[in-house]
Design a protein around this motif. Sequence first.
Motif, PDB file in Angstrom:
ATOM      1  N   SER A 153       0.854  -1.186   0.000  1.00 59.05           N
ATOM      2  CA  SER A 153       0.000   0.000   0.000  1.00 59.05           C
ATOM      3  C   SER A 153       0.891   1.237   0.000  1.00 59.05           C
ATOM      4  O   SER A 153       1.948   1.254   0.636  1.00 59.05           O
ATOM      5  CB  SER A 153      -0.900   0.025   1.243  1.00 59.05           C
ATOM      6  N   MET A 154       0.482   2.268  -0.709  1.00 59.46           N
ATOM      7  CA  MET A 154       1.230   3.518  -0.750  1.00 59.46           C
ATOM      8  C   MET A 154       0.289   4.692  -0.520  1.00 59.46           C
ATOM      9  O   MET A 154      -0.738   4.816  -1.188  1.00 59.46           O
ATOM     10  CB  MET A 154       1.940   3.687  -2.101  1.00 59.46           C
ATOM     11  N   LEU A 155       0.645   5.543   0.433  1.00 55.33           N
ATOM     12  CA  LEU A 155      -0.099   6.765   0.699  1.00 55.33           C
ATOM     13  C   LEU A 155       0.681   7.952   0.148  1.00 55.33           C
ATOM     14  O   LEU A 155       1.854   8.145   0.500  1.00 55.33           O
ATOM     15  CB  LEU A 155      -0.337   6.940   2.192  1.00 55.33           C
ATOM     16  N   VAL A 156       0.043   8.723  -0.709  1.00 60.83           N
ATOM     17  CA  VAL A 156       0.688   9.895  -1.308  1.00 60.83           C
ATOM     18  C   VAL A 156       0.015  11.150  -0.767  1.00 60.83           C
ATOM     19  O   VAL A 156      -1.177  11.370  -0.976  1.00 60.83           O
ATOM     20  CB  VAL A 156       0.582   9.858  -2.849  1.00 60.83           C
ATOM     21  N   SER A 157       0.796  11.952  -0.061  1.00 61.76           N
ATOM     22  CA  SER A 157       0.273  13.193   0.496  1.00 61.76           C
ATOM     23  C   SER A 157       0.247  14.292  -0.557  1.00 61.76           C
ATOM     24  O   SER A 157       1.162  14.402  -1.386  1.00 61.76           O
ATOM     25  CB  SER A 157       1.152  13.643   1.671  1.00 61.76           C
ATOM     26  N   ARG A 158      -0.779  15.124  -0.518  1.00 63.23           N
ATOM     27  CA  ARG A 158      -0.833  16.300  -1.386  1.00 63.23           C
ATOM     28  C   ARG A 158       0.145  17.375  -0.914  1.00 63.23           C
ATOM     29  O   ARG A 158       0.382  18.355  -1.621  1.00 63.23           O
ATOM     30  CB  ARG A 158      -2.252  16.879  -1.425  1.00 63.23           C
ATOM     31  N   GLY A 159       0.682  17.194   0.279  1.00 59.00           N
ATOM     32  CA  GLY A 159       1.670  18.139   0.787  1.00 59.00           C
ATOM     33  C   GLY A 159       1.040  19.356   1.447  1.00 59.00           C
ATOM     34  O   GLY A 159      -0.187  19.518   1.496  1.00 59.00           O
TER      35      GLY A 159
END
Length: 281
Positions: free
Chosen positions: A247-253
Amino acid sequence: MKTRKMTITILILILAVLILWTVWGNTAIEINEYSVCSERLPDRFSGFRIAQVSDLHNAEFGEENEKLIHMLRQSAPDIIVITGDLVDSRRTEMKIALQFAEDAVKIAPCYYVPGNHEARLSEYDTLKKGLMQAGVTVLDNDSVRLERSGEFITLAGVSDPAFQNGDDTEIMRDTLDNFTDSESYTVLLSHRPELFSVYVEYRIDLVFCGHAHGGQFRLPAVGGLIAPHQGLFPEYDAGLFTKESTSMLVSRGIGNSLFPFRFNNRPEIVVAELKNSEDTR
């Protein structure tokens, strides 16, 4: 004539609303929570909360980032992970980054990996030393074991491939070769979401990434418009992605860099709550 004036008035009102919406959307941080489930997760870590801050880029939300710190505290994390671009190489404000770190460690243990902006930063060693003095654990191609009641998971962190010369994919493979532990549930901190296939290849359980800034301009039903190293309509712009056992979580920052503003793309704190298979029933 009246129709023309009415049309102009409506257009001006629409433009004003869009400007106000954009200004608000660049300052209104939100918390987005995800549940990440795995049968490999030790029982004692079920319910473990990880808050992610990414791509701060020297941004400030209130005096000394008091709004950001307040929301981090509100998210009740067990640990805080910082996934790169804490500073901006074009307008570096070391003081902002270090003040944030000093306040964040008072909430929960903090772990940091550098991004591509730190790779371009001549003062990176100063930043790294300052973070460590503040109590932040810098995972510069390294890993630690987290323990709960005699059970363990691995928390690993990789420096951005821009610190080295060569192909990003091969650099990431070479780095992960050195410290991945297939026996332990592994959380990886990495700035780059476009290398998802490598994380899947190495069977990393959970990865936290940033870098994409949510695609900078988010369009309804489309998503992000453009992201570094992914180009137009990036596949990994924001949110949770799962393939096989990874699983990968990508933050919008949080902040902005080359583009001074974002549209329909609020800054965010990502919170992941880990759950084992029993919690999913």
